[in-house]
Write a protein that holds these residues in place. Structure first.
Motif, PDB file in Angstrom:
ATOM      1  N   ALA A 101       0.728  -1.115  -0.158  1.00  0.00           N
ATOM      2  CA  ALA A 101      -0.017   0.144   0.247  1.00  0.00           C
ATOM      3  C   ALA A 101       1.028   1.361   0.097  1.00  0.00           C
ATOM      4  N   LEU A 102       2.048   1.087   0.868  1.00  0.00           N
ATOM      5  CA  LEU A 102       3.053   2.344   0.873  1.00  0.00           C
ATOM      6  C   LEU A 102       3.475   2.613  -0.555  1.00  0.00           C
ATOM      7  N   VAL A 103       4.025   1.231  -1.098  1.00  0.00           N
ATOM      8  CA  VAL A 103       4.682   1.370  -2.407  1.00  0.00           C
ATOM      9  C   VAL A 103       3.605   2.078  -3.504  1.00  0.00           C
ATOM     10  N   ASP A 104       2.341   1.547  -3.439  1.00  0.00           N
ATOM     11  CA  ASP A 104       1.293   2.034  -4.223  1.00  0.00           C
ATOM     12  C   ASP A 104       1.105   3.383  -4.260  1.00  0.00           C
ATOM     13  N   ALA A 105       1.288   4.067  -2.915  1.00  0.00           N
ATOM     14  CA  ALA A 105       1.121   5.483  -2.612  1.00  0.00           C
ATOM     15  C   ALA A 105       2.014   6.354  -3.172  1.00  0.00           C
ATOM     16  N   VAL A 106       3.402   5.924  -3.178  1.00  0.00           N
ATOM     17  CA  VAL A 106       4.346   6.871  -3.526  1.00  0.00           C
ATOM     18  C   VAL A 106       4.987   6.563  -5.105  1.00  0.00           C
ATOM     19  N   ALA A 107       4.881   5.449  -5.587  1.00  0.00           N
ATOM     20  CA  ALA A 107       5.442   4.990  -6.822  1.00  0.00           C
ATOM     21  C   ALA A 107       4.358   5.533  -8.023  1.00  0.00           C
ATOM     22  N   ASP A 108       4.936   5.859  -9.291  1.00  0.00           N
ATOM     23  CA  ASP A 108       4.216   6.088 -10.208  1.00  0.00           C
ATOM     24  C   ASP A 108       3.603   4.948 -10.932  1.00  0.00           C
ATOM     25  N   ARG A 109       4.328   3.609 -10.623  1.00  0.00           N
ATOM     26  CA  ARG A 109       3.348   2.417 -10.971  1.00  0.00           C
ATOM     27  C   ARG A 109       4.173   1.383 -10.409  1.00  0.00           C
ATOM     28  N   TRP A 110       3.779   0.143 -10.303  1.00  0.00           N
ATOM     29  CA  TRP A 110       4.376  -1.083  -9.732  1.00  0.00           C
ATOM     30  C   TRP A 110       3.727  -2.247 -10.233  1.00  0.00           C
ATOM     31  N   GLY A 111       4.417  -3.389 -10.076  1.00  0.00           N
ATOM     32  CA  GLY A 111       3.798  -4.624 -10.790  1.00  0.00           C
ATOM     33  C   GLY A 111       4.734  -5.885 -10.238  1.00  0.00           C
ATOM     34  N   VAL A 112       4.333  -7.121 -10.552  1.00  0.00           N
ATOM     35  CA  VAL A 112       4.832  -8.343 -10.503  1.00  0.00           C
ATOM     36  C   VAL A 112       5.155  -8.964 -11.715  1.00  0.00           C
ATOM     37  N   LEU A 113       6.367  -9.476 -12.282  1.00  0.00           N
ATOM     38  CA  LEU A 113       6.746 -10.505 -13.289  1.00  0.00           C
ATOM     39  C   LEU A 113       7.040 -11.670 -12.997  1.00  0.00           C
ATOM     40  N   LEU A 114       6.133 -12.900 -13.482  1.00  0.00           N
ATOM     41  CA  LEU A 114       6.973 -14.196 -13.146  1.00  0.00           C
ATOM     42  C   LEU A 114       7.597 -14.732 -14.075  1.00  0.00           C
ATOM     43  N   ARG A 115       8.884 -15.148 -13.704  1.00  0.00           N
ATOM     44  CA  ARG A 115       9.927 -15.883 -14.566  1.00  0.00           C
ATOM     45  C   ARG A 115       9.786 -17.351 -14.262  1.00  0.00           C
ATOM     46  N   PRO A 116      10.267 -18.455 -15.032  1.00  0.00           N
ATOM     47  CA  PRO A 116      10.125 -19.781 -14.659  1.00  0.00           C
ATOM     48  C   PRO A 116      10.899 -19.971 -13.394  1.00  0.00           C
ATOM     49  N   ASP A 117      12.037 -19.235 -12.826  1.00  0.00           N
ATOM     50  CA  ASP A 117      12.739 -19.524 -11.729  1.00  0.00           C
ATOM     51  C   ASP A 117      12.641 -18.378 -10.795  1.00  0.00           C
ATOM     52  N   ARG A 118      11.855 -17.436 -10.771  1.00  0.00           N
ATOM     53  CA  ARG A 118      11.685 -16.269  -9.848  1.00  0.00           C
ATOM     54  C   ARG A 118      10.603 -15.491 -10.315  1.00  0.00           C
ATOM     55  N   LYS A 119      10.310 -14.708  -9.235  1.00  0.00           N
ATOM     56  CA  LYS A 119       9.469 -13.340  -9.438  1.00  0.00           C
ATOM     57  C   LYS A 119      10.157 -12.384  -9.177  1.00  0.00           C
ATOM     58  N   VAL A 120       9.747 -11.278 -10.064  1.00  0.00           N
ATOM     59  CA  VAL A 120      10.065  -9.874  -9.956  1.00  0.00           C
ATOM     60  C   VAL A 120       9.068  -8.658  -9.480  1.00  0.00           C
ATOM     61  N   THR A 121       9.333  -8.145  -8.473  1.00  0.00           N
ATOM     62  CA  THR A 121       8.334  -7.168  -7.799  1.00  0.00           C
ATOM     63  C   THR A 121       9.070  -5.782  -8.253  1.00  0.00           C
ATOM     64  N   TRP A 122       8.635  -4.959  -9.071  1.00  0.00           N
ATOM     65  CA  TRP A 122       9.002  -3.876  -9.327  1.00  0.00           C
ATOM     66  C   TRP A 122       8.295  -2.577  -9.244  1.00  0.00           C
ATOM     67  N   CYS A 123       8.856  -1.646  -9.179  1.00  0.00           N
ATOM     68  CA  CYS A 123       8.153  -0.120  -9.187  1.00  0.00           C
ATOM     69  C   CYS A 123       8.939   1.000  -9.715  1.00  0.00           C
ATOM     70  N   GLU A 124       8.343   2.134 -10.395  1.00  0.00           N
ATOM     71  CA  GLU A 124       8.918   3.107 -11.075  1.00  0.00           C
ATOM     72  C   GLU A 124       8.609   4.435 -10.328  1.00  0.00           C
ATOM     73  N   LEU A 125       9.563   5.160 -10.376  1.00  0.00           N
ATOM     74  CA  LEU A 125       9.584   6.520  -9.743  1.00  0.00           C
ATOM     75  C   LEU A 125       9.550   7.713 -10.537  1.00  0.00           C
TER      76      LEU A 125
END
Length: 215
Positions: A101-125
Protein backbone atom coordinates in the motif's frame (compact mmCIF):
# COMPACT_ATOMS: atom_id res chain seq x y z
CA UNK A 1 25.40 12.08 -16.78
CA UNK A 2 25.72 8.33 -17.33
CA UNK A 3 23.33 6.28 -15.19
CA UNK A 4 24.31 2.67 -15.77
CA UNK A 5 22.13 -0.08 -14.23
CA UNK A 6 23.48 -1.76 -11.13
CA UNK A 7 22.44 -4.76 -9.10
CA UNK A 8 23.27 -6.48 -5.83
CA UNK A 9 22.74 -10.05 -4.66
CA UNK A 10 22.09 -10.48 -0.94
CA UNK A 11 20.23 -12.58 1.62
CA UNK A 12 16.89 -11.23 2.80
CA UNK A 13 17.37 -10.51 6.50
CA UNK A 14 15.95 -7.64 8.57
CA UNK A 15 19.42 -6.28 9.30
CA UNK A 16 20.12 -5.93 5.56
CA UNK A 17 17.35 -3.37 5.03
CA UNK A 18 19.29 -0.49 6.60
CA UNK A 19 22.37 -1.25 4.50
CA UNK A 20 20.25 -1.32 1.34
CA UNK A 21 18.76 2.07 2.19
CA UNK A 22 22.25 3.54 2.63
CA UNK A 23 23.37 1.99 -0.64
CA UNK A 24 20.39 3.49 -2.47
CA UNK A 25 21.18 6.93 -1.07
CA UNK A 26 24.82 6.60 -2.16
CA UNK A 27 23.99 5.52 -5.72
CA UNK A 28 21.17 7.99 -6.26
CA UNK A 29 23.35 10.77 -4.91
CA UNK A 30 25.98 9.87 -7.51
CA UNK A 31 23.22 9.96 -10.14
CA UNK A 32 22.07 13.39 -9.00
CA UNK A 33 18.61 12.07 -8.09
CA UNK A 34 18.47 13.54 -4.59
CA UNK A 35 14.78 14.45 -4.84
CA UNK A 36 13.65 10.83 -5.20
CA UNK A 37 16.09 9.30 -2.72
CA UNK A 38 13.73 9.19 0.26
CA UNK A 39 10.94 7.61 -1.77
CA UNK A 40 13.34 5.12 -3.37
CA UNK A 41 14.63 4.11 0.07
CA UNK A 42 11.07 3.57 1.25
CA UNK A 43 10.26 1.39 -1.75
CA UNK A 44 13.37 -0.74 -1.30
CA UNK A 45 12.59 -1.19 2.39
CA UNK A 46 9.02 -2.30 1.70
CA UNK A 47 9.83 -4.59 -1.23
CA UNK A 48 12.58 -6.38 0.68
CA UNK A 49 10.54 -6.53 3.88
CA UNK A 50 7.72 -8.09 1.86
CA UNK A 51 10.08 -10.90 0.84
CA UNK A 52 11.22 -11.40 4.44
CA UNK A 53 7.63 -11.55 5.69
CA UNK A 54 5.98 -13.65 2.99
CA UNK A 55 8.84 -15.76 1.59
CA UNK A 56 11.06 -15.97 4.64
CA UNK A 57 14.33 -14.75 6.15
CA UNK A 58 17.42 -16.15 4.45
CA UNK A 59 15.88 -15.99 0.96
CA UNK A 60 18.45 -15.21 -1.76
CA UNK A 61 17.39 -11.92 -3.35
CA UNK A 62 18.70 -9.60 -6.04
CA UNK A 63 18.13 -5.85 -6.11
CA UNK A 64 18.33 -4.21 -9.54
CA UNK A 65 18.17 -0.45 -10.13
CA UNK A 66 18.06 1.17 -13.55
CA UNK A 67 16.55 3.96 -15.59
CA UNK A 68 13.47 3.18 -17.69
CA UNK A 69 13.23 6.23 -19.90
CA UNK A 70 12.90 9.09 -17.39
CA UNK A 71 11.71 6.86 -14.54
CA UNK A 72 13.84 5.24 -11.85
CA UNK A 73 13.09 1.50 -11.86
CA UNK A 74 13.63 -0.64 -8.76
CA UNK A 75 13.35 -4.43 -8.98
CA UNK A 76 13.54 -7.07 -6.26
CA UNK A 77 14.02 -10.65 -7.50
CA UNK A 78 13.27 -13.67 -5.32
CA UNK A 79 12.88 -17.41 -6.12
CA UNK A 80 9.30 -17.92 -4.82
CA UNK A 81 6.78 -17.66 -7.66
CA UNK A 82 3.81 -18.53 -5.40
CA UNK A 83 3.93 -15.81 -2.72
CA UNK A 84 2.70 -12.87 -4.78
CA UNK A 85 2.60 -9.33 -3.36
CA UNK A 86 -0.96 -8.20 -2.73
CA UNK A 87 -2.31 -4.71 -2.33
CA UNK A 88 -4.28 -4.80 0.93
CA UNK A 89 -6.19 -2.09 2.71
CA UNK A 90 -4.64 -2.17 6.16
CA UNK A 91 -6.67 -0.83 9.06
CA UNK A 92 -5.36 1.94 11.27
CA UNK A 93 -4.59 -0.59 14.03
CA UNK A 94 -3.12 -3.21 11.72
CA UNK A 95 0.54 -4.13 12.13
CA UNK A 96 0.83 -5.67 8.67
CA UNK A 97 -0.43 -5.27 5.15
CA UNK A 98 0.96 -1.79 4.70
CA UNK A 99 3.99 -2.60 2.54
CA UNK A 100 2.55 -2.65 -0.96
CA UNK A 101 0.00 0.00 0.00
CA UNK A 102 2.92 2.34 0.75
CA UNK A 103 4.64 1.45 -2.52
CA UNK A 104 1.36 1.99 -4.38
CA UNK A 105 0.97 5.39 -2.72
CA UNK A 106 4.44 6.76 -3.56
CA UNK A 107 5.39 5.03 -6.84
CA UNK A 108 4.20 6.04 -10.29
CA UNK A 109 3.51 2.40 -11.04
CA UNK A 110 4.41 -1.06 -9.78
CA UNK A 111 3.83 -4.68 -10.67
CA UNK A 112 4.98 -8.29 -10.54
CA UNK A 113 6.64 -10.31 -13.32
CA UNK A 114 6.75 -14.11 -13.13
CA UNK A 115 9.76 -15.90 -14.59
CA UNK A 116 10.32 -19.68 -14.72
CA UNK A 117 12.74 -19.53 -11.76
CA UNK A 118 11.76 -16.35 -9.90
CA UNK A 119 9.40 -13.46 -9.52
CA UNK A 120 10.27 -9.82 -9.99
CA UNK A 121 8.48 -7.19 -7.94
CA UNK A 122 9.14 -3.78 -9.41
CA UNK A 123 8.19 -0.15 -9.08
CA UNK A 124 9.02 3.01 -11.01
CA UNK A 125 9.44 6.55 -9.73
CA UNK A 126 9.11 9.79 -11.66
CA UNK A 127 12.45 11.67 -11.65
CA UNK A 128 11.59 14.85 -13.52
CA UNK A 129 14.31 14.12 -16.09
CA UNK A 130 13.76 14.66 -19.80
CA UNK A 131 16.02 11.74 -20.75
CA UNK A 132 17.59 8.80 -18.82
CA UNK A 133 21.00 10.48 -18.82
CA UNK A 134 19.71 14.03 -18.62
CA UNK A 135 20.37 16.57 -15.92
CA UNK A 136 18.32 17.49 -12.90
CA UNK A 137 18.32 21.26 -12.66
CA UNK A 138 17.03 22.36 -16.04
CA UNK A 139 18.51 25.14 -18.13
CA UNK A 140 20.95 26.36 -15.46
CA UNK A 141 22.72 23.01 -15.38
CA UNK A 142 22.65 22.77 -19.19
CA UNK A 143 24.34 26.16 -19.50
CA UNK A 144 26.93 25.23 -16.90
CA UNK A 145 27.76 21.98 -18.65
CA UNK A 146 28.29 23.79 -21.96
CA UNK A 147 30.70 26.17 -20.24
CA UNK A 148 32.52 23.36 -18.43
CA UNK A 149 32.91 21.45 -21.70
CA UNK A 150 34.60 24.47 -23.29
CA UNK A 151 36.93 24.93 -20.34
CA UNK A 152 37.78 21.24 -20.17
CA UNK A 153 38.61 21.17 -23.88
CA UNK A 154 40.88 24.22 -23.46
CA UNK A 155 42.52 23.41 -20.13
CA UNK A 156 42.42 19.59 -20.09
CA UNK A 157 42.73 18.57 -23.75
CA UNK A 158 44.68 15.38 -23.08
CA UNK A 159 42.19 14.13 -20.53
CA UNK A 160 39.00 14.82 -22.48
CA UNK A 161 38.64 11.84 -24.81
CA UNK A 162 34.97 12.23 -25.75
CA UNK A 163 32.22 14.81 -25.78
CA UNK A 164 30.96 13.65 -22.39
CA UNK A 165 32.75 14.84 -19.25
CA UNK A 166 33.25 12.57 -16.29
CA UNK A 167 32.24 13.96 -12.91
CA UNK A 168 35.91 14.29 -11.93
CA UNK A 169 36.85 16.24 -15.07
CA UNK A 170 33.77 18.44 -14.80
CA UNK A 171 34.69 19.29 -11.20
CA UNK A 172 38.23 20.15 -12.21
CA UNK A 173 36.94 22.32 -15.06
CA UNK A 174 34.57 24.07 -12.63
CA UNK A 175 37.55 24.96 -10.42
CA UNK A 176 39.31 26.52 -13.44
CA UNK A 177 36.16 28.49 -14.31
CA UNK A 178 35.76 29.87 -10.79
CA UNK A 179 39.46 30.67 -10.47
CA UNK A 180 39.54 32.55 -13.78
CA UNK A 181 36.42 34.49 -12.83
CA UNK A 182 38.04 35.51 -9.55
CA UNK A 183 41.08 36.79 -11.48
CA UNK A 184 38.76 38.72 -13.81
CA UNK A 185 36.94 40.31 -10.89
CA UNK A 186 40.22 41.30 -9.22
CA UNK A 187 41.57 42.76 -12.46
CA UNK A 188 38.46 44.94 -12.76
CA UNK A 189 38.59 46.21 -9.19
CA UNK A 190 35.69 44.12 -7.90
CA UNK A 191 35.43 42.56 -4.44
CA UNK A 192 35.73 38.85 -5.28
CA UNK A 193 34.62 37.68 -1.83
CA UNK A 194 31.49 39.84 -1.98
CA UNK A 195 30.63 38.43 -5.40
CA UNK A 196 31.11 34.88 -4.11
CA UNK A 197 28.84 35.62 -1.15
CA UNK A 198 26.16 37.02 -3.45
CA UNK A 199 26.44 34.02 -5.75
CA UNK A 200 26.10 31.66 -2.77
CA UNK A 201 22.99 33.55 -1.64
CA UNK A 202 21.45 33.33 -5.11
CA UNK A 203 22.21 29.60 -5.20
CA UNK A 204 20.61 28.94 -1.81
CA UNK A 205 17.49 30.93 -2.77
CA UNK A 206 17.12 28.99 -6.01
CA UNK A 207 17.54 25.66 -4.21
CA UNK A 208 14.90 26.67 -1.66
CA UNK A 209 12.51 27.77 -4.41
CA UNK A 210 13.08 24.50 -6.28
CA UNK A 211 12.09 22.50 -3.22
CA UNK A 212 9.11 24.68 -2.45
CA UNK A 213 10.74 25.93 0.76
CA UNK A 214 10.48 29.48 2.08
CA UNK A 215 13.43 31.63 0.99
Amino acid sequence: MSRKPWDLAFTAEPEEVGALRRLMRLHLGAWGLHDVTDVAQLCVSELVSNVITHVGPGTPVRLMVSMNSAHLRIEVHDPDTRALPTLMEAGSDSEGGRGMALVDAVADRWGVLLRPDRKVTWCELETGLATPNGHVGGVRVTRAEALLSLYAAARLPRQVTSGTLSAALAEEAAIYVITDLLHWLRAHGCDAEEVLDRAQTHFEVQIAEGRGLPC
